[in-house]
Motif scaffolding. Structure first.
Motif, PDB file in Angstrom:
ATOM      1  N   ARG A  52       0.996  -0.862   0.052  1.00 55.80           N
ATOM      2  CA  ARG A  52      -0.202  -0.176  -0.617  1.00 55.80           C
ATOM      3  C   ARG A  52       0.963   1.248   0.015  1.00 55.80           C
ATOM      4  N   ASP A  99      -2.327  10.458   5.911  1.00 60.30           N
ATOM      5  CA  ASP A  99      -2.700   9.015   6.438  1.00 60.30           C
ATOM      6  C   ASP A  99      -2.726   8.393   7.721  1.00 60.30           C
ATOM      7  N   ASP A 145       1.315   3.669  16.349  1.00 58.50           N
ATOM      8  CA  ASP A 145       1.021   4.620  14.961  1.00 58.50           C
ATOM      9  C   ASP A 145      -0.770   5.146  15.509  1.00 58.50           C
ATOM     10  N   PHE A 181      -7.919   2.485  15.264  1.00 58.93           N
ATOM     11  CA  PHE A 181      -9.125   1.087  14.251  1.00 58.93           C
ATOM     12  C   PHE A 181      -9.586   0.051  15.606  1.00 58.93           C
ATOM     13  N   TRP A 210       4.026  -3.178  13.153  1.00 55.79           N
ATOM     14  CA  TRP A 210       3.069  -3.903  11.794  1.00 55.79           C
ATOM     15  C   TRP A 210       3.090  -5.125  11.510  1.00 55.79           C
ATOM     16  N   TYR A 233      -4.855  -5.395   9.570  1.00 57.79           N
ATOM     17  CA  TYR A 233      -4.116  -5.567   8.370  1.00 57.79           C
ATOM     18  C   TYR A 233      -3.834  -6.666   7.360  1.00 57.79           C
ATOM     19  N   GLN A 269      -6.788  -5.792   6.141  1.00 55.88           N
ATOM     20  CA  GLN A 269      -7.094  -4.473   5.907  1.00 55.88           C
ATOM     21  C   GLN A 269      -5.983  -3.622   4.832  1.00 55.88           C
ATOM     22  N   ASP A 270      -6.436  -3.237   3.583  1.00 53.75           N
ATOM     23  CA  ASP A 270      -5.485  -2.523   2.370  1.00 53.75           C
ATOM     24  C   ASP A 270      -5.889  -3.313   1.112  1.00 53.75           C
TER      25      ASP A 270
END
Ligand code: BGC
Length: 371
Positions: A54, A128, A187, A193, A227, A255, A282-283
């Motif tokens: 991403r 973001d 983050d 989230f 992550w 994610y 996610q993504d």
């Protein structure tokens, strides 16, 4: 996959976009434009890593859209290393960047370098991920991150058959065994989230429809620093040891990269590929969409990085031409020093049922990309 009820159609749960124009950018909006012409100006674009598709797409989209408008671009990826990101931004300032677009690795580590940017009158757009603890963040563009978490949890519940395709409670009583993962604690998005997901799941945990066999229900226990897929794999392996023979029905993963690590741990821990728990993501990264099509991962959240890139570029262009960028949220993103005026985009739940419509028909991927 037996219990899964597929979600039909895209559920875009984002808040209605209330467009507020003309909010102050903290006094420096347009500062980068000054008296100088914006034409051919250098724009620094700092992305966190190339380990995830991403961010590569984000970088490429922002770069090409800026170039289309005639800007010079210095695009850097920081390999998820904080000092590298700081150095790269310093170098952008030194080489005369007139605006900065930054997706921070750790949202709290850029205060000094952003002071240098402010001293040089360079506007900063947080891309973001919010940059925390600094007054020198002029605008922020992102997705509605709380809603992303709501969507992740909603798709988990849909996959388990607790909600139907319209989001209504089916009356299923379970109990369904689920484990919970969160993103990187440095983050800012990871907490949004998590909050969106937990607020959605908590009533079912309280009523006993969902059970977390490990008992690990705190963000700190579930968080995966940076992550990293391998850290998620390791945690999933440990969880399997902790819960022994208990079969899992679902895993909340925030994610796609983490989902890949989680699936690896599960398949080497006794689950076959066609009998995996309901796993979110996610993504909409290619490997994970393929995994969804193959019936392994259940869902992902699609965030159209083309739209995000466009939004950031429009903000830069406005700032360099002495125009106030458009925002639609002036309340949510408090970075500890100020509420950063933001433009939030909407995300979409993707499953095997709607990937074609959402990802292929929209031109984000070709059918061949997903083979
Ligand atoms: C982004 C997510 C992404 C995650 C890991 C977050 O800040 O909002 O889209 O999955 O970082 O890269």
């Amino acid at each position: 996959m037996k219990k899964r009820k597929f979600l039909l159609g895209a559920v875009a749960l984002g808040t209605a976009a209330i467009t507020l124009v003309g909010c102050s950018g903290g006094g420096r909006g347009g500062a980068g434009g000054g008296e100088e012409s914006a034409e051919g100006a250098l724009v620094g674009v700092s992305m966190p890593t190339q380990q995830s598709e991403r961010w590569i797409s984000d970088g490429a989209n922002v770069e090409s859209s800026l170039q289309d408008l005639g800007y010079e671009v210095d695009l850097q990826f920081a390999n998820d290393d904080i000092p590298t990101q700081v150095q790269q931004i310093e170098a952008m300032i030194t080489s005369g960047a007139r605006a900065l677009v930054i997706a921070a690795i750790d949202g709290t580590t850029l205060t000094d370098v952003l002071q240098q940017a402010a001293d040089a009158d360079i506007p900063v757009i947080a891309y973001d991920r919010l940059i925390n603890g600094s007054e020198n963040v002029d605008y922020y563009t992102t997705f509605d991150n709380y809603q992303v978490g709501v969507q992740q949890a909603t798709s988990l519940l849909t996959g388990l058959g607790v909600l139907d395709a319209d989001g209504n409670d089916t009356g299923a009583t379970g109990p369904f065994n689920v484990e919970l993962f969160a993103g990187s604690p440095d983050d800012n998005n990871a907490l949004f989230f998590w909050d969106g997901a937990i607020d959605t799941l908590q009533p079912y945990i309280d009523s006993g429809v969902l059970v977390v066999p490990s008992g690990q229900t705190q963000f700190e226990q579930a968080a995966i620093l940076r992550w990293l897929p391998e850290t998620a794999q390791e945690r999933m392996e440990n969880l399997l040891t902790v819960i022994g023979d208990t079969r899992l029905d679902g895993v909340l993963s925030p994610y796609d990269g983490l989902s890949i690590g989680i699936i690896s741990a599960l398949t080497s821990g006794g689950y076959s590929a066609d009998d995996l728990p309901v796993i979110t993501g996610q993504d909409a990264e290619v490997g994970s969409v393929q995994s969804i099509i193959a019936g392994e991962q259940y869902s992902t959240i699609f965030k159209d990085t083309r739209e995000l890139g466009e939004r950031a570029v429009t903000m830069v262009d406005d700032l360099l031409n002495d125009k106030e960028p458009e925002v639609n949220d002036t309340e949510t993103y408090d970075n500890g020093v100020k509420v950063v005026p933001s433009y939030l985009l909407e995300s979409v739940i993707v499953t095997a049922d709607n990937y074609q419509e959402v990802l292929v028909d929209s031109g984000y991927y070709t059918e061949d990309d997903l083979q």
